[in-house]
Design a protein around this motif. Structure first.
Motif, short mmCIF file in Angstrom:
data_model
loop_
_atom_site.label_atom_id
_atom_site.label_comp_id
_atom_site.label_asym_id
_atom_site.label_seq_id
_atom_site.Cartn_x
_atom_site.Cartn_y
_atom_site.Cartn_z
N ASN A 50 0.82 -1.21 0.00
CA ASN A 50 0.00 0.00 0.00
C ASN A 50 0.86 1.26 0.00
OD1 ASN A 50 -2.41 1.41 0.01
ND2 ASN A 50 -2.53 1.48 2.24
N PRO A 51 1.83 1.37 -0.92
CA PRO A 51 2.78 2.49 -0.84
C PRO A 51 2.15 3.82 -1.24
CG PRO A 51 3.12 1.29 -2.86
CD PRO A 51 2.04 0.55 -2.11
N ARG A 52 2.67 4.87 -0.64
CA ARG A 52 2.33 6.22 -1.09
C ARG A 52 3.45 6.59 -2.06
NH1 ARG A 52 2.81 11.72 0.50
NH2 ARG A 52 0.84 12.82 0.27
N HIS A 95 3.68 1.99 -7.27
CA HIS A 95 2.85 0.80 -7.05
C HIS A 95 2.84 -0.01 -8.34
CE1 HIS A 95 -1.17 -1.22 -6.07
NE2 HIS A 95 -0.39 -1.50 -5.04
N ARG A 137 2.79 2.56 -11.52
CA ARG A 137 2.07 3.81 -11.39
C ARG A 137 2.41 4.43 -10.04
NH1 ARG A 137 -3.02 5.03 -9.18
NH2 ARG A 137 -3.05 2.93 -8.36
N THR A 178 0.98 6.23 -6.81
CA THR A 178 -0.33 6.40 -6.18
C THR A 178 -0.52 7.82 -5.66
OG1 THR A 178 0.51 5.69 -4.04
CG2 THR A 178 -0.45 4.00 -5.43
N ARG A 179 0.55 8.59 -5.64
CA ARG A 179 0.43 9.96 -5.12
C ARG A 179 0.10 10.94 -6.24
NH1 ARG A 179 4.08 13.72 -4.17
NH2 ARG A 179 5.78 12.41 -4.89
N THR A 180 0.68 10.69 -7.43
CA THR A 180 0.50 11.63 -8.55
C THR A 180 -0.29 11.03 -9.70
OG1 THR A 180 2.53 10.88 -9.59
CG2 THR A 180 2.73 12.70 -8.03
N LEU A 181 -0.54 9.73 -9.68
CA LEU A 181 -1.18 8.98 -10.76
C LEU A 181 -0.31 8.92 -12.03
CD1 LEU A 181 -5.00 9.84 -10.61
CD2 LEU A 181 -3.71 8.14 -9.35
#
Lengths: 109, 417
Positions: free
Chosen positions: A47-49, A52, A70, A72-75
């Motif tokens: 579940n990384p910030r 991913h 991808r 997960t913070r910036t998409l």
């Protein structure tokens, strides 16, 4: 809107065309494995910030599963690659490392 | 920090002197080097935990540390619905505890949290849902949660603006909880913060945890952007970012974070005085005191920390709601926002001890945390004070994922809380 290029049919698909499949490259356990191993395989996730690596299915297109890297913070999408490959290929690792210098691929999650 | 009571008299007194005498609601202290208990996360759940530690267990040497501002995470980003009509016993127990505490929270905290028990209807729009809610109504009767299954005529009576004969999903009935409702979400956080500050607890904002220190398998303290803080016990109550903190404490969680979004319309005259949830079509709606229609939508299917959701979910939600409420078809939407929700493997929360001694975690509330705030704080405080989970928290331990004792709340499956 998230856009991913399907590595199987080459189409650039938006997320309404795709089905998310969760974290990729999990170590699957079989019969006889201890409860802890099953717990880890079934439920525990990084579940990384940040970076991913995940599975997607081109559900309303060619129907094939594939992998995507991808953030997960910036998409931001670093690339996609076929489902048969068991770890992120080098060009994708390079693309990630360019943006996330501290990132390294960990085997055997 | 001594607390001045809020009252009609205080209003009059301040009105007579140009409102010059209002004190700050809570203090903004520098962190001390050591506390008996440190709670990470000053959202509703974290502040409620601190409050009940002081009130129920007499522990007041407590710091609540927050990386942003108080109540600025999901506490300020939800659709403020309060209900307790759950199927499984452990869920019904903790959510009903929370709902019951909400009833007297304004008096208890001396802060008007504007709890409005206006009633919540969950619409049954398929045969499957109809049977499911009938079953839930029976389960609630056994749990002592007052709900009833109502027919379409009664739904229409309660919600005159509803269209019973939608093109896709006609309304077949509904699960009605007359004592559910809404509350002012910010006031809940503010009220708890004010009460904690009055008990002498430190609420430290703009203070991000950068590391968790342990000694011999026991928690020793936290490193923060405002220096190191030692503690005897540590509570992690950080919702979407639980995985990041668990990583610092050296354990993994069965949690994935996704974006859930909500939107509000322009304000209109009062047209709906209950909360309506339509789970089949992934939409729910209530009217705020300002007249805005508050609409909850779907969660993204993929991991995200972006605090904004995908546009197509807005479209799906609005499309579905227009079928159910044709009256809103020309309503303009004022704003839209997203929050990061922490989804567990069984969609039920975690209130648990952790592999690190003295470190406790409260997370995984997913799409339904606001309604649980008082009950969650109550149960977490009991566990942190006694070192072992009490009856409310016992079923929500982390070990349930290894042992297969899931609390399978299908109603919590990613939407509509």
């Amino acid at each position: 809107m998230l856009l991913l290029t399907c590595p199987c049919c080459g189409a650039e698909a938006d997320e309404t065309e795709l089905q998310p499949g969760g974290a990729a490259h999990l170590t699957r356990v079989g019969p006889g494995a201890p409860d802890e191993a099953f717990e880890s395989y079934l439920f525990h996730r990084e579940n990384p910030r940040g970076v991913h690596i995940e599975r997607w299915r081109h559900a309303h297109g060619c129907g094939k599963w594939f992998h995507a890297a991808r953030c997960t913070r910036t998409l931001e999408v670093f690339g996609t690659y076929p489902a048969q490959i068991t770890a992120p290929p080098q060009p994708i690792r390079d693309a990630i490392a360019a943006k996330h210098p501290g990132w390294a691929w960990k085997e055997g999650k | 920090m001594p607390k001045k009571r809020y009252s009609a008299f205080a209003l009059l007194r301040e009105a007579a002197r140009y409102h010059s005498g209002w004190a700050r609601a809570w203090a903004s202290p520098q962190p001390k080097p050591r506390y008996d208990v440190v709670i990470v996360g000053a959202g509703g759940h974290g502040l409620a935990t601190a409050y009940y530690l002081g009130k129920n267990h007499g522990i007041t040497n407590v710091a609540v540390i927050e990386k942003g501002w108080l109540g600025g995470g999901n506490t300020g980003r939800n659709t403020t619905i309060i209900r307790s009509n759950y199927l499984q016993d452990p869920s019904a127990a903790i959510y009903e505890k929370a709902r019951a505490l909400y009833e007297t929270l304004s008096q208890e905290l001396n802060m008007n949290v504007m709890f409005s028990p206006r009633g919540v209807i969950m619409l049954a729009q398929t045969e499957h849902e109809l049977r499911g809610y009938r079953r839930t109504a029976h389960a609630n009767a056994l749990q002592g949660v007052s709900t009833e299954f109502i027919g379409p005529e009664r739904v229409k009576e309660l919600v005159p603006i509803i269209s019973l004969d939608g093109p896709r999903y006609p309304v077949l009935g509904g699960l009605w909880q007359a004592r559910g409702g809404t509350a002012r979400h910010d006031a809940v956080a503010w009220g708890y913060a004010r009460a904690c500050s009055a008990m002498g607890m430190d609420i430290i904002q703009n203070c991000e945890v950068t590391g968790i220190r342990a000694r011999g398998g026991q928690v020793a303290g936290v490193d923060t952007t405002r220096g190191a803080i030692d503690c005897g016990r540590l509570g992690l109550v950080v919702a979407g970012h639980s995985g990041v903190l668990a990583g610092m404490a050296g354990f993994r969680l069965p949690i994935e974070s996704v974006a859930l979004q909500a939107l509000v319309s322009e304000p209109i005259k009062p047209c709906m005085d209950v909360v309506v949830m339509a789970n089949t079509v992934h939409g729910y709606m209530s009217q705020s005191d300002k007249g805005e229609m508050v609409i909850g939508g779907g969660a993204d299917g993929y991991n995200s920390y972006t605090q904004r959701g995908s546009f197509h979910h807005v479209e799906e939600t609005v499309r579905a709601l227009i079928e159910t409420f044709p009256i809103i078809s020309r309503l303009k939407m004022l704003r839209q926002w997203g929050g990061i929700v922490d989804m567990t493997g069984d969609r039920s929360p975690i209130i648990s001890k952790t592999p690190l001694g003295g470190c406790f975690i409260n997370c995984g509330w997913g799409t339904g945390g606001f309604k649980a705030i008082p009950g969650s704080g109550w149960a977490m405080a009991e566990m942190m004070a006694k070192g072992e989970p009490g009856p409310l928290a016992a079923a929500f331990g982390l070990e349930r994922f290894r042992e297969g004792r899931f609390i399978d709340e299908s109603v919590a499956a990613g939407v509509a809380h």
